[in-house]
Design a protein around this motif. Structure first.
Motif, PDB file in Angstrom:
ATOM      1  N   LYS A  80     -13.631  -6.307  -3.164  1.00 20.44           N
ATOM      2  CA  LYS A  80     -13.283  -7.252  -2.111  1.00 20.44           C
ATOM      3  C   LYS A  80     -14.531  -7.801  -1.417  1.00 20.44           C
ATOM      4  O   LYS A  80     -14.521  -8.925  -0.938  1.00 20.44           O
ATOM      5  N   ARG A 110      -8.685 -10.779  -2.621  1.00 19.92           N
ATOM      6  CA  ARG A 110      -7.774  -9.735  -2.161  1.00 19.92           C
ATOM      7  C   ARG A 110      -7.340  -8.893  -3.350  1.00 19.92           C
ATOM      8  O   ARG A 110      -7.228  -9.396  -4.464  1.00 19.92           O
ATOM      9  N   ASP A 114      -4.252  -4.033  -0.387  1.00 24.69           N
ATOM     10  CA  ASP A 114      -5.445  -4.227   0.441  1.00 24.69           C
ATOM     11  C   ASP A 114      -6.525  -3.181   0.220  1.00 24.69           C
ATOM     12  O   ASP A 114      -7.275  -2.836   1.132  1.00 24.69           O
ATOM     13  N   ASN A 116     -10.129  -1.858  -1.478  1.00 24.12           N
ATOM     14  CA  ASN A 116     -11.444  -2.501  -1.492  1.00 24.12           C
ATOM     15  C   ASN A 116     -12.062  -2.584  -2.875  1.00 24.12           C
ATOM     16  O   ASN A 116     -12.984  -3.368  -3.092  1.00 24.12           O
TER      17      ASN A 116
END
Length: 125
Positions: A80, A110, A114, A116
């Motif tokens: 991300k 994205r 959510d 990373n």
């Protein structure tokens, strides 16, 4: 061509219509591991812990298929925030003591749930 679905409860269950991994031909040859994430650690922001868990999930799937990290020939890393590249690379590199696989790292807007970082691999026997 025959294929075999590989599943272990030592890695997160799929959150959609896909398999943790698929072996082609069944039980031998190539293993395609779906992107793995650390849902339980995101979005806390500890990219090292998240990457460690992702690599452990991949390891569990490899083990279920009778393989290990040395069988990986290709990795795809989706991140991300590319500012986390060095930290991800540090943790990722600990899983490959010699002859690391081919790889790309791509920054994305994205990721699912959510998280990373998401990593997928291809392994061969």
């Amino acid at each position: 061509m025959s294929k075999q679905i590989v599943y272990t409860d030592q890695a997160p269950a799929p959150i959609g219509p896909y398999s943790q991994a698929v072996s082609v031909p069944a039980g031998a040859g190539m293993l395609f591991v779906s992107g793995q994430v650390a849902i339980e650690l995101a979005p806390q922001g500890d990219i090292r812990a998240e990457t460690q868990k992702v690599m452990e999930n991949i390891g569990a799937i490899l083990t279920a298929a009778g393989m290990d990290y040395s069988n990986i020939v290709k990795s795809s890393i989706f991140v991300k925030d590319m500012n986390n590249f060095a930290a991800i690379n540090e943790v990722y590199g600990q899983f490959f003591t010699s002859d690391p696989p081919a790889r790309e790292t791509v920054e994305v807007a994205r990721l699912p749930k959510d998280v990373n970082v998401e990593i997928s691999v291809i392994a061969v026997i």
